[in-house]
Every structure is written in structure tokens, then in C-alpha cells.
Motif scaffolding. Structure first.
Motif, PDB file in Angstrom:
ATOM      1  N   ARG A 120       0.839  -1.207   0.000  1.00 23.72           N
ATOM      2  CA  ARG A 120       0.000   0.000   0.000  1.00 23.72           C
ATOM      3  C   ARG A 120       0.873   1.256   0.000  1.00 23.72           C
ATOM      4  O   ARG A 120       0.559   2.251  -0.669  1.00 23.72           O
ATOM      5  CB  ARG A 120      -0.910   0.004   1.227  1.00 23.72           C
ATOM      6  CG  ARG A 120      -1.814  -1.222   1.350  1.00 23.72           C
ATOM      7  CD  ARG A 120      -2.928  -1.218   0.339  1.00 23.72           C
ATOM      8  NE  ARG A 120      -3.870  -2.297   0.585  1.00 23.72           N
ATOM      9  CZ  ARG A 120      -4.945  -2.193   1.349  1.00 23.72           C
ATOM     10  NH1 ARG A 120      -5.228  -1.034   1.938  1.00 23.72           N
ATOM     11  NH2 ARG A 120      -5.749  -3.220   1.536  1.00 23.72           N
ATOM     12  N   ILE A 121       1.958   1.226   0.759  1.00 24.27           N
ATOM     13  CA  ILE A 121       2.875   2.365   0.798  1.00 24.27           C
ATOM     14  C   ILE A 121       3.514   2.568  -0.568  1.00 24.27           C
ATOM     15  O   ILE A 121       3.657   3.704  -1.048  1.00 24.27           O
ATOM     16  CB  ILE A 121       3.962   2.152   1.874  1.00 24.27           C
ATOM     17  CG1 ILE A 121       3.329   2.102   3.263  1.00 24.27           C
ATOM     18  CG2 ILE A 121       5.017   3.258   1.814  1.00 24.27           C
ATOM     19  CD1 ILE A 121       4.288   1.710   4.362  1.00 24.27           C
ATOM     20  N   THR A 122       3.872   1.462  -1.214  1.00 20.93           N
ATOM     21  CA  THR A 122       4.452   1.531  -2.556  1.00 20.93           C
ATOM     22  C   THR A 122       3.472   2.150  -3.539  1.00 20.93           C
ATOM     23  O   THR A 122       3.855   2.948  -4.408  1.00 20.93           O
ATOM     24  CB  THR A 122       4.864   0.133  -3.043  1.00 20.93           C
ATOM     25  OG1 THR A 122       5.869  -0.386  -2.160  1.00 20.93           O
ATOM     26  CG2 THR A 122       5.427   0.182  -4.454  1.00 20.93           C
ATOM     27  N   GLU A 123       2.194   1.802  -3.425  1.00 22.46           N
ATOM     28  CA  GLU A 123       1.177   2.349  -4.319  1.00 22.46           C
ATOM     29  C   GLU A 123       1.079   3.866  -4.168  1.00 22.46           C
ATOM     30  O   GLU A 123       0.925   4.591  -5.162  1.00 22.46           O
ATOM     31  CB  GLU A 123      -0.174   1.689  -4.021  1.00 22.46           C
ATOM     32  CG  GLU A 123      -0.238   0.226  -4.452  1.00 22.46           C
ATOM     33  CD  GLU A 123      -1.498  -0.461  -3.964  1.00 22.46           C
ATOM     34  OE1 GLU A 123      -2.356   0.234  -3.352  1.00 22.46           O
ATOM     35  OE2 GLU A 123      -1.636  -1.681  -4.163  1.00 22.46           O
ATOM     36  N   VAL A 124       1.199   4.354  -2.945  1.00 23.59           N
ATOM     37  CA  VAL A 124       1.171   5.804  -2.716  1.00 23.59           C
ATOM     38  C   VAL A 124       2.348   6.463  -3.414  1.00 23.59           C
ATOM     39  O   VAL A 124       2.203   7.469  -4.124  1.00 23.59           O
ATOM     40  CB  VAL A 124       1.200   6.118  -1.209  1.00 23.59           C
ATOM     41  CG1 VAL A 124       1.390   7.620  -0.978  1.00 23.59           C
ATOM     42  CG2 VAL A 124      -0.074   5.641  -0.532  1.00 23.59           C
TER      43      VAL A 124
ATOM     44  N   ASP B 290      -0.602  11.625   3.875  1.00 19.85           N
ATOM     45  CA  ASP B 290      -1.013  10.848   2.707  1.00 19.85           C
ATOM     46  C   ASP B 290      -1.058   9.350   2.999  1.00 19.85           C
ATOM     47  O   ASP B 290      -1.649   8.585   2.236  1.00 19.85           O
ATOM     48  CB  ASP B 290      -0.045  11.092   1.539  1.00 19.85           C
ATOM     49  CG  ASP B 290      -0.064  12.542   1.065  1.00 19.85           C
ATOM     50  OD1 ASP B 290      -1.111  13.197   1.226  1.00 19.85           O
ATOM     51  OD2 ASP B 290       0.963  13.009   0.537  1.00 19.85           O
ATOM     52  N   THR B 291      -0.431   8.948   4.097  1.00 16.68           N
ATOM     53  CA  THR B 291      -0.347   7.511   4.416  1.00 16.68           C
ATOM     54  C   THR B 291      -1.006   7.140   5.732  1.00 16.68           C
ATOM     55  O   THR B 291      -1.301   5.967   5.966  1.00 16.68           O
ATOM     56  CB  THR B 291       1.128   7.069   4.487  1.00 16.68           C
ATOM     57  OG1 THR B 291       1.773   7.720   5.597  1.00 16.68           O
ATOM     58  CG2 THR B 291       1.871   7.409   3.207  1.00 16.68           C
ATOM     59  N   GLN B 292      -1.242   8.095   6.610  1.00 17.64           N
ATOM     60  CA  GLN B 292      -1.633   7.781   7.981  1.00 17.64           C
ATOM     61  C   GLN B 292      -2.949   7.033   8.107  1.00 17.64           C
ATOM     62  O   GLN B 292      -3.035   6.018   8.799  1.00 17.64           O
ATOM     63  CB  GLN B 292      -1.681   9.064   8.807  1.00 17.64           C
ATOM     64  CG  GLN B 292      -0.311   9.610   9.125  1.00 17.64           C
ATOM     65  CD  GLN B 292       0.582   8.602   9.815  1.00 17.64           C
ATOM     66  OE1 GLN B 292       0.426   8.311  10.997  1.00 17.64           O
ATOM     67  NE2 GLN B 292       1.537   8.043   9.085  1.00 17.64           N
ATOM     68  N   GLU B 293      -3.987   7.512   7.446  1.00 12.87           N
ATOM     69  CA  GLU B 293      -5.293   6.854   7.566  1.00 12.87           C
ATOM     70  C   GLU B 293      -5.228   5.426   7.046  1.00 12.87           C
ATOM     71  O   GLU B 293      -5.752   4.498   7.674  1.00 12.87           O
ATOM     72  CB  GLU B 293      -6.355   7.652   6.801  1.00 12.87           C
ATOM     73  CG  GLU B 293      -7.765   7.091   6.961  1.00 12.87           C
ATOM     74  CD  GLU B 293      -8.810   7.951   6.274  1.00 12.87           C
ATOM     75  OE1 GLU B 293      -9.957   7.486   6.167  1.00 12.87           O
ATOM     76  OE2 GLU B 293      -8.491   9.079   5.854  1.00 12.87           O
ATOM     77  N   MET B 294      -4.549   5.248   5.907  1.00 17.59           N
ATOM     78  CA  MET B 294      -4.410   3.911   5.333  1.00 17.59           C
ATOM     79  C   MET B 294      -3.596   3.011   6.248  1.00 17.59           C
ATOM     80  O   MET B 294      -3.943   1.852   6.482  1.00 17.59           O
ATOM     81  CB  MET B 294      -3.753   4.021   3.952  1.00 17.59           C
ATOM     82  CG  MET B 294      -3.376   2.704   3.303  1.00 17.59           C
ATOM     83  SD  MET B 294      -1.684   2.171   3.736  1.00 17.59           S
ATOM     84  CE  MET B 294      -0.709   3.456   2.957  1.00 17.59           C
ATOM     85  N   LEU B 295      -2.477   3.521   6.777  1.00 19.68           N
ATOM     86  CA  LEU B 295      -1.624   2.721   7.650  1.00 19.68           C
ATOM     87  C   LEU B 295      -2.373   2.235   8.881  1.00 19.68           C
ATOM     88  O   LEU B 295      -2.311   1.048   9.231  1.00 19.68           O
ATOM     89  CB  LEU B 295      -0.408   3.545   8.096  1.00 19.68           C
ATOM     90  CG  LEU B 295       0.809   3.586   7.182  1.00 19.68           C
ATOM     91  CD1 LEU B 295       1.875   4.484   7.795  1.00 19.68           C
ATOM     92  CD2 LEU B 295       1.373   2.201   6.964  1.00 19.68           C
TER      93      LEU B 295
END
Length: 315
Positions: free
Chosen positions: A196-200, A218-223
Motif C-alpha cells: 500500500r505504501i508503494t502504491e502511494v 497521505d499515508t496515515q489513515e491507510m496505515l
């Protein structure tokens, strides 16, 4: 690593969990050896900015979190960090960096403890035993030094339920039988959210944005969502239900420019002359993804020392 001394734990248990603990070595409970604690925030910041490559989201987050926690004589709770990203991105490197800047003996300090599920929690049918051992190990080591650091690598491979024993140690005003855990640092490491981080990062690259423009938000909610819903050890755990994790820290996949810096660092460490032919050959031997764009190293900077040795012998 000191956490391998599990026999010592069992001996402590058999001797009585609390007998004499307040007076061992004529120290108060949780009092560390003053000569072993050497934290210097400027040196820590320099290491993060100059030795860690390609992780602009990690540097300020970890620096501020650790510095604020260590500098606070009376923190409200232990510091709990959750590192996410591919192997070789720097998760273990940063964990060791914290130890090397906090303790005189660095990662060899008796106050630094690292757990690997393939070593310490191998058998799924021994979950109960592991929980008892882990609880006792953490309790007794924090009673020796409140500034202890505990690293849990590859938590996605730890059997569900084991990490729940940490819950009493992680909350606000955490005290367990007179032992204060509020100055302790816990770090969890996982590769589950790496894709998921790579996709961002990849989508940002495709939109022709600069990597350094990616923001932590940009990553916090997903993480947080993925960590609490897809990482087996955290899903439905007490750690998740009580929101004990203070910072979710994303490690982006490393590009060629970052891996190149890792190669140069290793050459300096070996007192090797910088040779662009050698650097180019090491980069060429690595695997890259996606298949078409070839942007990111599949192994990050992991294994660079070994590959450099092979290439040096070939040329």
C-alpha cells in the motif's frame, strides 16, 4: 541479544516474581546505570539525516517522537512506534540507530531487547508459554531500567494473542506492581502494509510529483486502518482497541539513487576507493520493480555488503 536469556526469566520466576526487586544492586526500581544512558539529540538527528537514505517521512517523525520522549522526565505513557515498509527500507536500521544513540553500548546494551518471531515465538502451540515468558521478561527488565527499548520485528508473523500481554505496560500512567513503564520505548515492525505504501509512492511518481512532496498525512489513515484490520497480531488485539500506538511510520520503497548511497556508505566503511564501475555492477545485479518502470529495489539496501564483496572480487 539479551532477550535470548529466557532461562534467566524462568529462574527469576521460580525465585519469586517480586522478591527483592526493589533493592537489587542497591538501585531503586527502574533506575538505569547513568553511564549507560548517553542520548544526544543533535547526534541522533545527524545520524537520521545522513545515514538513512530515501526516508524523508521517517526522519522528522522518529526524531521528534524519540527526542521528546527521552527528554521528558515524566512522560504520560511509554512511546510506541509502529514501523511499516519493505525489507531493506531501514526499519531495523532505525531501531538500531535509536539504541546506538541512547545507550553507551548501543544495540549491545543490556537495556536493548529485540524479538524475532522465527527465533522467540516459533511454535504456535506454545503461545501460552511465550506470553508468560514475554510478560516476565519485560517486567523484570524495566524494573532494572525504565529507559529500556523493546523491538518486535515482523509482528505480522507473531501468533495472535501474544502481543496482548503488552497492554498493561503501554497505557497512560502505566505502572505494574510498582514498576513504572512510562519511560520505556516499544517498536513494532511489519511489512504487511508495504504494498500500500508503494502504491502511494508510485502514484505520486506517475503524476510527476517529487518524492519529497509526499506528506505523512497521505499515508496515515491507510496505515492505521490496514494495521488494525489486516495485520493478524494487531487485529482485534488490546493494542488496537486501546489505541496504544503513538506513531505509524511509513518507510517508502528505495529508488536507485538511495541504494547507490547505501553502496557508497558500505564502500566507505570498508575503506574502499569509490569506483563507479563497482557501484554500477551492484545496482545492475539487484532486482527492481515494477517490471516495466524498474523504479524500486525489491530488497532495498539489505544485502548490499554481501553483493559488494562479490562484485569487488569479480572485477
Amino acid at each position: 541479544m539479551s532477550c535470548n536469556r529466557l532461562l534467566h526469566i524462568l529462574l527469576l520466576i521460580s525465585a519469586g516474581a517480586h522478591s527483592g526487586i526493589c533493592c537489587r544492586n542497591s538501585k531503586r526500581i527502574g533506575q538505569c546505570d547513568d553511564e549507560e544512558i548517553i542520548f544526544n539529540s543533535s547526534a541522533f538527528k545527524w545520524d537520521l539525516e545522513n545515514k538513512l537514505h530515501g526516508q524523508h517521512l521517517v526522519v522528522p517523525t522518529v526524531y521528534k517522537a524519540v527526542t521528546d520522549h527521552v527528554s521528558n522526565p515524566n512522560p504520560s505513557k511509554p512511546l510506541v512506534l509502529s514501523f511499516h515498509g519493505w525489507t531493506g527500507g531501514g526499519k531495523s536500521f532505525v531501531s538500531r540507530m535509536i539504541a546506538n544513540n541512547l545507550f553507551k553500548k548501543g544495540e549491545h546494551s543490556p537495556y536493548f531487547h529485540q524479538f524475532n518471531p522465527n527465533i522467540h515465538f516459533r511454535h504456535k502451540d506454545k503461545t501460552g508459554v511465550y506470553k508468560d515468558q514475554l510478560h516476565s521478561w519485560i517486567y523484570h527488565n524495566v524494573s532494572d531500567c525504565g529507559r529500556s527499548v523493546f523491538i518486535f520485528d515482523e509482528i505480522d508473523h507473531i501468533s495472535e494473542g501474544i502481543m496482548d500481554v503488552l497492554a498493561p505496560f503501554l497505557g497512560h500512567s502505566a505502572r505494574v506492581d510498582r514498576v513504572d513503564f512510562r519511560k520505556t520505548i516499544f517498536i513494532f515492525s511489519s511489512a504487511t502494509v508495504a504494498q500500500r505504501i508503494t502504491e502511494v509512492a508510485f502514484q505520486h511518481w506517475r503524476s510527476e510529483g517529487k518524492r519529497e512532496e509526499i506528506k505523512l498525512r497521505d499515508t496515515q489513515e491507510m496505515l492505521e486502518y490496514v494495521a488494525y484490520n489486516e495485520v493478524s497480531v494487531l487485529k482485534n488485539s488490546k493494542l488496537a482497541s486501546n489505541n496504544y500506538i503513538d506513531h505509524f511510520v511509513p518507510f517508502l520503497p528505495l529508488e536507485r539513487s538511495h541504494v547507490r548511497k547505501c553502496i557508497i556508505d558500505e564502500m566507505k566503511r570498508r575503506n574502499m576507493h569509490r569506483d563507479e564501475n563497482v557501484i554500477g555492477k551492484v545496482l545492475e545485479d539487484l532486482l527492481w520493480f515494477p517490471e516495466v518502470e524498474q523504479l524500486y529495489s525489491t530488497s532495498g539496501c539489505k544485502g548490499i555488503a554481501h553483493r559488494l564483496a562479490l562484485v569487488k572480487d569479480e572485477l
